[in-house]
Design an enzyme around this catalytic site. Structure first.
Site, PDB file in Angstrom:
ATOM      1  CB  CYS A  39      -4.455   1.522  27.777  1.00  0.00           C
ATOM      2  SG  CYS A  39      -6.230   1.143  27.478  1.00  0.00           S
ATOM      3  NE  ARG A  40      -0.194  -0.266  30.455  1.00  0.00           N
ATOM      4  CZ  ARG A  40       0.415  -1.476  30.843  1.00  0.00           C
ATOM      5  NH1 ARG A  40       1.234  -1.066  32.075  1.00  0.00           N
ATOM      6  NH2 ARG A  40       0.372  -2.344  30.155  1.00  0.00           N
ATOM      7  CB  SER A  41       2.566   2.515  24.451  1.00  0.00           C
ATOM      8  OG  SER A  41       1.636   1.567  23.852  1.00  0.00           O
ATOM      9  CB  CYS A  48       1.609  -0.507  26.975  1.00  0.00           C
ATOM     10  SG  CYS A  48       0.350  -0.322  25.968  1.00  0.00           S
ATOM     11  CG  ASN A 106       0.590   0.466  20.250  1.00  0.00           C
ATOM     12  OD1 ASN A 106       0.409   0.502  19.198  1.00  0.00           O
ATOM     13  ND2 ASN A 106       0.633   1.622  21.149  1.00  0.00           N
ATOM     14  CG  ASP A 108      -3.426  -2.681  31.089  1.00  0.00           C
ATOM     15  OD1 ASP A 108      -4.143  -1.947  30.864  1.00  0.00           O
ATOM     16  OD2 ASP A 108      -3.036  -3.508  30.452  1.00  0.00           O
TER      17      ASP A 108
END
Length: 160
Positions: A16-18, A11, A14, A128
């Site tokens: 939140c999402r990934s 993401c 690095n 995001d």
């Protein structure tokens, strides 16, 4: 024994999402007894947060679902593209950014949009959640749980 299958979630920062995808996928892989066959990591296209833990809000939402997010942020580079078998990006901007690292287009077949592996959700991208409220983190986790099941099915079909 064959080398482990390596998957990298990417993401922007690095945090939140990934890292959440890494945590969800790690839990699935461990539950299936495949931790020795599948290696999971995450990275960001930007290096602002290198060395930091995931966002506290993401860690809290994930912990409520039983996921541990303890990886430290790192930035994706060409070596990461070379070393991983599958590179899953969270949105189209991440796809453009990661593709720009792959100047010779030698890794394009392994770089995919994460939502391509979702079966229960229609979203094309994992949004995001950084600037939004708590519901954004829950949606991200819903998408990640869905897509990671698809990713695991895809990887299982390649393991011998």
């Amino acid at each position: 024994m064959t080398a482990p299958y390596r998957v990298l979630f990417v993401c922007l920062g690095n945090i939140c999402r990934s890292p959440a995808a890494e945590g969800v996928m790690r839990a699935l892989v461990e539950a299936e007894g495949l931790a020795d066959r599948i290696m999971i990591r995450s990275a960001g296209t930007a290096g602002w947060h290198t060395g930091k833990l995931p966002d506290q809000r993401m860690r809290g939402a994930a912990q409520n679902r039983g996921y541990d997010l303890s990886s430290r942020a790192r930035q994706v580079n060409e070596d990461a593209l070379r070393e991983n078998d599958l590179v899953l990006v969270m949105d189209k901007q991440n796809l453009r950014d990661v593709s720009s690292i792959d100047r010779a287009s030698q890794f394009s077949e392994k770089i995919r949009l994460f939502c391509d592996f979702c079966s229960e959700h229609e979203e094309a991208e994992v949004p995001d959640p950084y600037y939004g409220g708590a519901q954004g983190f829950e949606l991200v986790l819903d998408l990640l749980e869905d897509g990671c099941r698809g990713v695991l099915a895809h990887i299982r079909s390649t393991l011998t």
